[in-house]
Design an enzyme around this catalytic site. Structure first.
Site, PDB file in Angstrom:
ATOM      1  N   CYS A  74       0.632  -1.257  -0.041  1.00  0.00           N
ATOM      2  CA  CYS A  74       0.013   0.219   0.063  1.00  0.00           C
ATOM      3  C   CYS A  74       0.912   1.050  -0.047  1.00  0.00           C
ATOM      4  O   CYS A  74       2.085   1.220   0.112  1.00  0.00           O
ATOM      5  CB  CYS A  74      -0.863   0.134   1.153  1.00  0.00           C
ATOM      6  SG  CYS A  74      -0.020   0.192   2.998  1.00  0.00           S
ATOM      7  N   CYS A 101       3.422   1.785   2.648  1.00  0.00           N
ATOM      8  CA  CYS A 101       4.702   1.010   2.606  1.00  0.00           C
ATOM      9  C   CYS A 101       5.817   1.889   1.668  1.00  0.00           C
ATOM     10  O   CYS A 101       6.793   1.984   1.914  1.00  0.00           O
ATOM     11  CB  CYS A 101       4.410  -0.394   1.868  1.00  0.00           C
ATOM     12  SG  CYS A 101       3.401  -1.469   2.715  1.00  0.00           S
ATOM     13  N   ASP A 144       9.855  25.692 -34.063  1.00  0.00           N
ATOM     14  CA  ASP A 144      10.781  25.932 -35.151  1.00  0.00           C
ATOM     15  C   ASP A 144      10.354  25.594 -36.397  1.00  0.00           C
ATOM     16  O   ASP A 144       9.496  25.025 -36.578  1.00  0.00           O
ATOM     17  CB  ASP A 144      12.147  24.924 -34.639  1.00  0.00           C
ATOM     18  CG  ASP A 144      13.206  25.003 -35.626  1.00  0.00           C
ATOM     19  OD1 ASP A 144      13.760  26.047 -36.044  1.00  0.00           O
ATOM     20  OD2 ASP A 144      13.801  23.744 -36.259  1.00  0.00           O
TER      21      ASP A 144
END
Length: 787
Positions: free
Chosen positions: A32, A35, A461
């Site tokens: 989870c 953790c 560009d």
């Protein structure tokens, strides 16, 4: 070891000081977001170490000084109660068909998956009778409760063993996770039920138990909660298995990229042809690609012609014709004839390897919202434990039956799992970056995805971005009564053989195309004048190829041809033979066929297009006029483009720059978001946040739409994850949610989040995921020159 990780000796001793390095670790045992927070916190306590842990991929990207070794990182993670190792390198091609040696991580993972599948199967078989008998009072026969107890005991002990083990491991390290909540819920439910059977009168023959969600006053007999003791581990185990399968789908892009790599290759040697493993191929080696085979590595075609299918690499739907001198991309499928290719890049230097690294880096990063969610989850579990104890005390103090108080407390423990919170963002990023790679859009990381969604100005560009970047002859006009156009072009091409100028290459290529089978004689007395042109002797004629200056005295229709070329933004080149002006050659850089549509799509997305080019004003105006771009900056040097980006940002714009050359690198790096064309230079790609592998400018608009869709998906996931807890925790606290239903709701919430993220895998720019593309009748005409 992944890209960006330098080899280190697995020594616990400190290494010599050196530059910072990045290491990727595979973390085991995380379940989870809490953790995730614990691993990041433990690693972050090391001096100079910063870690980003991804729950969906199970990987940690760790930036650390050279003084902190990989062994130190692994030891720190293990001290937090998890496992850690370097990712397993790909097996050698020769060993692909051999069984994996014992102890190899992929074999261990397969064994672990089989063990979990077996655990789920046995848990299901034991739990179903308990659930049915507990929930259907009419089926409760004499002593049914003892049968349920016998069936529930192995589930509560063995079936829930992974949760108990991880909870104890976390307890030893002073941390609580989702496993702590599940383990406590199972233990509390089973322990209370055992007490009720042996000491509370629930074991009496003929006892029946109604199924109720609401807490009620005691009736003298303690109730059983065996359905919660088996339902919680059953639903969580089933939910995790489905999550794992769904999350595996989000990582399909990386697996698909890995499968594109060829395993072996046929090389030509002095002794003839032989097959070798791809990892033994070296730069300069020549290898063969037969029809149906994949190109082993990036290289240049030296013999043969064919069509290469690049759809899986760049998203390009049409096969690309290649011949001698053409580039062959590793991983492309040969759709035609036999090719002989010279290897130009191998291993980590290939385009396929770079794409894989970009996708992997993007999938292991985090967005701001995910970091916030992880921070919340880190304190969420202790808060839930506090709430659960408070609920237990409240119901007991309010005079409710002990079993009702236990039911509410256990339901709070089980329902308040932060799984959905931890999965909300990474699963969406996995799916989105994988889908982007399939569409030829490579996003460097989650932060780039966030910025991509917010941009409002796009600086474009010209050369190599809006145009093909390749000069070509667009018009050829000969003087009336003089040499014919083909002869004038041939003489110009003979002289231009001595020049490396882009104009010279364009004229030579046009002559080869228009006069096939006519080899050009060598040029003599060649000379070049910078900014003026070239001259030489060809077939005993004195030939000059120059830019016309004064148009007076030029014979008709040459002045008109010069004027037309310059108005269109082309370069007019005058061919003078033996002192007489004979022809005007118009040379220009053609617009990409999709430029108009691409710019129009940007406008429809609410973005402001700006043209910035180093080319002259006439060419810039011609290109901008065709694309309906009103803001033009011509003659812009690299520092001018960077200054333009700074000015636009100071005016409040969120600026993206699209470019392909070294002259764009500074602007790309300075912009809020840099977008590089995949055909551009390494400097441009290195400075960019997004790389367009697909040779299609519409990929810019597709990238913006994908970013917006992804961030929308993440928001939806987080709203659900937070909203789920806001609704279910109070329901559980007041006794309106049993532990069994709480477990089912918790698993369902995670599956809904993952399932919502998986929808991104089917996102289509012209389909449900984005506005349909409407064709435009406006034609694309060649425009422009070089920047």
């Amino acid at each position: 070891m992944t890209a960006g990780t330098r080899p280190e000796p697995p020594s616990p001793h400190l290494a010599e000081p050196g530059p910072p390095r990045t290491t990727t670790l595979t973390i085991g045992g995380m379940t989870c977001a809490a953790c995730v927070g614990r691993v990041e916190k433990k690693l972050g306590r090391l001096d100079g170490v910063a870690a980003s842990v991804n729950l969906a991929t199970g990987r940690a990207t760790v930036s650390h000084p050279a003084a902190v070794s990989v062994a130190d990182l692994v030891t720190t993670v293990e001290a937090a109660g998890f496992t850690a190792r370097l990712p397993e390198p790909a097996p050698a091609p020769e060993a692909d068909d051999r069984p994996a040696p014992a102890g190899r991580p992929d074999r261990q993972e397969d064994d672990g998956a089989r063990a979990e599948r077996h655990r789920l199967l046995v848990t299901t078989l034991l739990s179903l009778p308990v659930l049915v008998l507990s929930m259907v009072p009419g089926w409760q026969f004499r002593d049914w409760q003892w049968l349920c107890f016998v069936l529930a005991a192995p589930v509560a002990v063995w079936g829930a063993a992974p949760f108990h083990a991880r909870a104890l491991r976390g307890l030893r390290h002073g941390a609580a996770t989702m496993d702590t909540l599940v383990s406590l819920g199972v233990v509390a439910s089973f322990t209370w039920s055992a007490y009720a059977l042996f000491f509370g009168g629930a074991g009496a023959p003929g006892m029946t138990m109604p199924f109720s969600l609401l807490p009620a006053a005691g009736d003298g007999t303690a109730h059983l909660y065996l359905e919660a003791a088996v339902g919680v581990p059953l639903f969580v185990l089933a939910g995790r298995r489905m999550e794992a399968r769904a999350r595996r789908g989000t990582g399909a892009a990386l697996r698909a990229l890995a499968e594109l790599a060829a395993k072996d290759v046929a090389v030509r040697t002095a002794d003839g042809e032989r097959r070798i493993a791809v990892d033994r191929l070296r730069v300069g080696d020549r290898f063969l690609v037969r029809p149906g085979e994949r190109v082993a590595t990036d290289g240049t075609v030296v013999d043969g012609s064919s069509a290469l299918d690049l759809s899986l690499i760049s998203g390009e739907s049409r096969p690309v014709e290649v011949g001698p001198g053409a580039t062959a991309v590793g991983g492309a499928v040969n759709s035609g004839g036999l090719l002989e290719v010279r290897a130009d890049a191998v291993g980590a230097d290939t385009q396929l390897a770079r794409i894989t690294r970009l996708v992997e880096d993007a999938q292991t990063g985090k967005t701001k919202v995910q970091r916030l969610a992880d921070a919340v989850a880190a304190v969420f579990v202790p808060a839930v434990l506090t709430v659960s104890v408070s609920v237990l005390g409240f119901w007991l103090g309010a005079g409710a039956a002990p079993q009702a108080a236990v039911t509410a407390a256990v339901a709070v423990l089980v329902v308040a799992c932060p799984c959905a919170l931890g999965l909300a963002t990474p699963t969406a990023l996995l799916a989105a970056t994988g889908r982007g790679a399939q569409l030829g859009i490579l996003v460097r990381g989650p932060e780039a995805l966030e910025r991509l969604r917010r941009i409002d100005t796009v600086v474009l560009d010209k050369t190599g971005t809006l145009t093909t970047g390749r000069m070509g002859v667009t018009a050829l006009t000969a003087r009336t009564g003089g040499l014919d156009a083909a002869e004038a072009l041939r003489l110009a091409a003979v002289v231009e053989q001595g020049s490396e100028h882009p104009l010279a290459r364009a004229i030579g290529a046009s002559a080869a195309e228009r006069l096939p089978g006519q080899p050009l004689p060598p040029v003599t007395d060649f000379g070049a004048t910078p900014g003026y042109g070239v001259h030489g002797t060809a077939d005993r004629h004195r030939v000059e190829v120059i830019r016309p200056g004064d148009l007076t005295g030029l014979p008709a229709p040459l002045p008109d041809a010069v004027h037309t070329a310059e108005t269109a933004g082309h370069t007019a080149v005058l061919v003078v033979v033996d002192g007489t002006p004979e022809a005007v050659i118009a040379v220009g850089d053609a617009l990409r066929p999709d430029s108009y549509r691409a710019v129009d799509h940007l406008r429809r997305l609410g973005l402001r297009p700006v043209l910035a080019t180093g080319d002259r004003a006439a060419t810039a105006r011609a290109v901008a006029g065709h694309l309906a771009i009103t803001e033009i900056h011509a003659g812009a040097r690299p520092e001018d483009k960077a200054a333009l980006v700074t000015t636009l940002k100071e005016q409040g714009g969120r600026v993206a720059v699209v470019g392909d050359g070294v002259n764009d690198a500074a602007a790309l790096a300075l912009a809020d978001l840099g977008i590089a064309m995949g055909s551009g230079t390494d400097a441009a790609i290195g400075a960019a946040d997004v790389t367009l592998v697909r040779e299609d400018l519409q990929a810019i608009a597709d990238a913006v739409r994908l970013a917006r869709r992804t961030l929308g998906t993440i928001r939806t996931n987080l709203v659900w994850a937070f909203g789920y807890n806001l609704v279910t925790v109070p329901l559980a606290a007041v006794g309106l949610l049993s532990p069994m239903f709480a477990a089912a709701a918790m698993s369902a919430s995670s599956l809904l989040v993952v399932g919502n993220s998986l929808r991104l895998r089917g996102w289509r720019p012209g389909g449900p995921g984005g506005p349909a593309r409407r064709p435009h009748s406006r034609p694309t005409r060649p425009r422009g020159e070089t920047s």
